[in-house]
Design a protein around this motif. Sequence first.
Motif, PDB file in Angstrom:
ATOM      1  N   LEU A 117     -24.858  52.207  34.685  1.00 15.35           N
ATOM      2  CA  LEU A 117     -24.616  51.953  36.103  1.00 15.35           C
ATOM      3  C   LEU A 117     -25.785  52.484  36.921  1.00 15.35           C
ATOM      4  O   LEU A 117     -26.250  53.606  36.710  1.00 15.35           O
ATOM      5  CB  LEU A 117     -23.322  52.620  36.573  1.00 15.35           C
ATOM      6  CG  LEU A 117     -22.050  51.785  36.458  1.00 15.35           C
ATOM      7  CD1 LEU A 117     -21.659  51.605  35.002  1.00 15.35           C
ATOM      8  CD2 LEU A 117     -20.913  52.413  37.235  1.00 15.35           C
TER       9      LEU A 117
ATOM     10  N   SER B 177     -27.047  52.822  41.138  1.00 13.94           N
ATOM     11  CA  SER B 177     -26.392  52.790  42.446  1.00 13.94           C
ATOM     12  C   SER B 177     -27.380  53.027  43.568  1.00 13.94           C
ATOM     13  O   SER B 177     -28.433  53.638  43.384  1.00 13.94           O
ATOM     14  CB  SER B 177     -25.265  53.835  42.520  1.00 13.94           C
ATOM     15  OG  SER B 177     -25.791  55.133  42.592  1.00 13.94           O
ATOM     16  N   ASP B 178     -26.987  52.544  44.717  1.00 14.58           N
ATOM     17  CA  ASP B 178     -27.671  52.816  45.977  1.00 14.58           C
ATOM     18  C   ASP B 178     -27.099  54.094  46.580  1.00 14.58           C
ATOM     19  O   ASP B 178     -26.267  54.778  45.976  1.00 14.58           O
ATOM     20  CB  ASP B 178     -27.414  51.669  46.947  1.00 14.58           C
ATOM     21  CG  ASP B 178     -28.511  50.624  46.915  1.00 14.58           C
ATOM     22  OD1 ASP B 178     -29.097  50.391  47.960  1.00 14.58           O
ATOM     23  OD2 ASP B 178     -28.765  50.058  45.843  1.00 14.58           O
TER      24      ASP B 178
ATOM     25  N   PHE C 189     -20.511  54.964  47.575  1.00 12.05           N
ATOM     26  CA  PHE C 189     -20.860  55.818  46.440  1.00 12.05           C
ATOM     27  C   PHE C 189     -19.814  56.910  46.217  1.00 12.05           C
ATOM     28  O   PHE C 189     -19.642  57.398  45.099  1.00 12.05           O
ATOM     29  CB  PHE C 189     -22.237  56.440  46.669  1.00 12.05           C
ATOM     30  CG  PHE C 189     -22.676  57.387  45.599  1.00 12.05           C
ATOM     31  CD1 PHE C 189     -23.059  56.921  44.356  1.00 12.05           C
ATOM     32  CD2 PHE C 189     -22.701  58.759  45.830  1.00 12.05           C
ATOM     33  CE1 PHE C 189     -23.463  57.792  43.354  1.00 12.05           C
ATOM     34  CE2 PHE C 189     -23.105  59.642  44.841  1.00 12.05           C
ATOM     35  CZ  PHE C 189     -23.489  59.154  43.605  1.00 12.05           C
TER      36      PHE C 189
ATOM     37  N   LEU D 167     -17.488  55.891  43.477  1.00 12.35           N
ATOM     38  CA  LEU D 167     -18.112  55.912  42.157  1.00 12.35           C
ATOM     39  C   LEU D 167     -18.242  57.350  41.648  1.00 12.35           C
ATOM     40  O   LEU D 167     -17.896  57.652  40.498  1.00 12.35           O
ATOM     41  CB  LEU D 167     -19.489  55.248  42.214  1.00 12.35           C
ATOM     42  CG  LEU D 167     -20.225  55.126  40.877  1.00 12.35           C
ATOM     43  CD1 LEU D 167     -19.551  54.097  39.977  1.00 12.35           C
ATOM     44  CD2 LEU D 167     -21.689  54.765  41.101  1.00 12.35           C
TER      45      LEU D 167
ATOM     46  N   TYR E  43     -26.047  56.642  33.567  1.00  8.48           N
ATOM     47  CA  TYR E  43     -26.130  56.591  35.039  1.00  8.48           C
ATOM     48  C   TYR E  43     -27.572  56.726  35.478  1.00  8.48           C
ATOM     49  O   TYR E  43     -28.307  57.610  35.004  1.00  8.48           O
ATOM     50  CB  TYR E  43     -25.300  57.687  35.709  1.00  8.48           C
ATOM     51  CG  TYR E  43     -25.495  57.671  37.209  1.00  8.48           C
ATOM     52  CD1 TYR E  43     -24.939  56.643  37.974  1.00  8.48           C
ATOM     53  CD2 TYR E  43     -26.294  58.611  37.851  1.00  8.48           C
ATOM     54  CE1 TYR E  43     -25.166  56.569  39.344  1.00  8.48           C
ATOM     55  CE2 TYR E  43     -26.519  58.551  39.212  1.00  8.48           C
ATOM     56  CZ  TYR E  43     -25.958  57.525  39.950  1.00  8.48           C
ATOM     57  OH  TYR E  43     -26.193  57.435  41.302  1.00  8.48           O
TER      58      TYR E  43
ATOM     59  N   GLY F 207     -29.510  56.807  39.190  1.00  8.79           N
ATOM     60  CA  GLY F 207     -29.404  56.750  40.645  1.00  8.79           C
ATOM     61  C   GLY F 207     -30.405  57.685  41.289  1.00  8.79           C
ATOM     62  O   GLY F 207     -30.909  58.617  40.655  1.00  8.79           O
TER      63      GLY F 207
ATOM     64  N   GLY G 194     -30.328  50.140  43.982  1.00 13.71           N
ATOM     65  CA  GLY G 194     -29.407  49.690  42.942  1.00 13.71           C
ATOM     66  C   GLY G 194     -29.846  48.454  42.175  1.00 13.71           C
ATOM     67  O   GLY G 194     -29.926  48.471  40.943  1.00 13.71           O
TER      68      GLY G 194
ATOM     69  N   SER H 294     -25.298  47.153  38.768  1.00 17.02           N
ATOM     70  CA  SER H 294     -25.692  47.878  39.985  1.00 17.02           C
ATOM     71  C   SER H 294     -24.513  47.922  40.937  1.00 17.02           C
ATOM     72  O   SER H 294     -23.699  47.000  41.003  1.00 17.02           O
ATOM     73  CB  SER H 294     -26.893  47.219  40.656  1.00 17.02           C
ATOM     74  OG  SER H 294     -26.546  45.979  41.251  1.00 17.02           O
ATOM     75  N   PHE H 295     -24.411  49.019  41.674  1.00 11.60           N
ATOM     76  CA  PHE H 295     -23.293  49.250  42.601  1.00 11.60           C
ATOM     77  C   PHE H 295     -23.912  49.571  43.952  1.00 11.60           C
ATOM     78  O   PHE H 295     -24.567  50.602  44.111  1.00 11.60           O
ATOM     79  CB  PHE H 295     -22.443  50.403  42.071  1.00 11.60           C
ATOM     80  CG  PHE H 295     -21.049  50.460  42.613  1.00 11.60           C
ATOM     81  CD1 PHE H 295     -20.181  49.394  42.458  1.00 11.60           C
ATOM     82  CD2 PHE H 295     -20.585  51.600  43.257  1.00 11.60           C
ATOM     83  CE1 PHE H 295     -18.885  49.452  42.938  1.00 11.60           C
ATOM     84  CE2 PHE H 295     -19.294  51.678  43.740  1.00 11.60           C
ATOM     85  CZ  PHE H 295     -18.437  50.596  43.580  1.00 11.60           C
ATOM     86  N   SER H 296     -23.721  48.680  44.921  1.00 14.43           N
ATOM     87  CA  SER H 296     -24.413  48.813  46.206  1.00 14.43           C
ATOM     88  C   SER H 296     -23.478  48.481  47.359  1.00 14.43           C
ATOM     89  O   SER H 296     -22.482  47.777  47.182  1.00 14.43           O
ATOM     90  CB  SER H 296     -25.623  47.856  46.282  1.00 14.43           C
ATOM     91  OG  SER H 296     -26.494  48.027  45.202  1.00 14.43           O
TER      92      SER H 296
END
Length: 568
Positions: A395, A397-398, A403, A406, A418, A420, A429, A447-449
Amino acid sequence: MITLFEQESGALNMAKLSGGQAIVKVMEREGVKKAFCVPGESYLGVIDALYEHPDIQLVATRHEGGASFMAEAYAKASGSTGVCMATRGPGAANLSIGLHTAMQDSTPLVALIGQVERPFKGREAFQEVEFTAFFSHLCKWTVEIESADRIPELLHRAFYMARSGRPGPVVVSLPHDMLEETAEYIERHIQTEQVPEPSEDAVREVLERIRAAERPVVIAGGGVTRTKSADLLARLAEKLNVPVVTAFRRFDAFPNSHSHYAGWLGFGSEQGLLDYIKDADLIVALGTRFSQVTTQDYTLLGEQTELIQVDVCPDSIGKVYAPALGITADVKRFLEKALDMAVPAEEQEKQQALQRLHAAYLAFSSPPKDYEEQHVDMDGLLHDMVNSFPSDAILTSDAGNFFGWLSRYYRFDRQGTYIGPTSGAMGYGLPAAIGAKMACPDKMVVSFSGDGGFMMTVQELETAARLQVPVIAIVVNNNMYGTIRAHQEKHFPGRVVATELSNANFAELAKLFGCYGEQVRKNADFLPALEKAKASGRPAVIEVLTNPEILSASQLKTVQPNAERVNK
């Protein structure tokens, strides 16, 4: 026809090479496999030399910020030194966001930047910037190569500087005309960094202090993730009956489901954990620089707390808190020696404390399966992610209010899962996912944004589509800069300004780039969308529409089914 890069190294020694060819030869000898760039005329000599190289892939991105983020994440995922390239002036300035990220994350990165011709310097030439001054505080080292015959010497040194000690970014400035001149290529030895070893006496003292402490806590940071030592730390924690917490955005420095894991430090950490750490009589810090976020604005350690700090870089020891014992050592070497020397502890009180801390973590970090029909409930979304993602999924992330869900709910049980930015860079992300997927093509990379951060580098969808890099981008859309809105509501209630956004339909936008796209408006539709995204074999965007009234994972939920949205 035998190309330059198919010749034996010995035959090249003393051969006449252009500056650009010498740059690429050094990259080859340093083991570079991918370089990320936006092409520019000021370093065409390097690009042209890469044209005939059989093993180094030149990845053209759509923005220099995307290139530096990809290179930084590629370095984290691959364990090698990342390489990014940009042209002078504007290109270099755009590249700087990823270099700052690499500096704060201690990521080895070499940035090659074109520069104005040597006779034109100091005249405010076209796009001229003095790079040694501009990047001096953003990087470990900055150098401008004035003569082609010094390329092997200085560029090998740049790679060594980037990966040795506390790793970080190095900028190498390349004057345009220098890259086109020729010089004898004299092969240099590649420097191998020797990591500092802890003495047996120092390790013995640490173990004795842990044994004597009533409330010891270990804080695991980037020194653990960089050396891939999470498993060693888990074995040592078991042997010593000591709880472990992870520093900000270093979740995978310790397996989160392990009985000795007490939680993570950062925004929204569980208050009971923070209170326990403040009351601890001993903190053992492993490879953490005690950032502002990790330390809760430098308030984490109590006055009675004794600190032991182990770090590969002597400059990091005592930078924030004065340790009772500072050990300059590679964290992995320290853990190996400590594990070999440690005697199993059986104190009942420490065992009970471990059980209480881990139980509190599990209670705090277990996402409820809350589903809504009018929007996507973030608790329910994380419940589905936790229960459907493979354990080795990576994963990225931004930064943003999304967040919080997460960090609170997702459990990282394998190291290297992870990626980030501890710098809190938005837009990280998606390009980070592309870089990580290129390093680990066999793993699922997500990606998690938020919508704010995603729009900053959304153009890199084209890069992923062109190069067929099948990442999955989850975009949490509440049509605002959510973190700043939350601060705004807290400090200036009722005075909303500059935080409202409007967005295109991201799923439809993804399709225009040749990606798979789906918009999810209720929780029940997320898992089917995820399966279709994976089955597509293409880069994919899953846009989830959330309640704009819920700005944090700890906020009491109030459903607003008629909240106005701009998604067409």
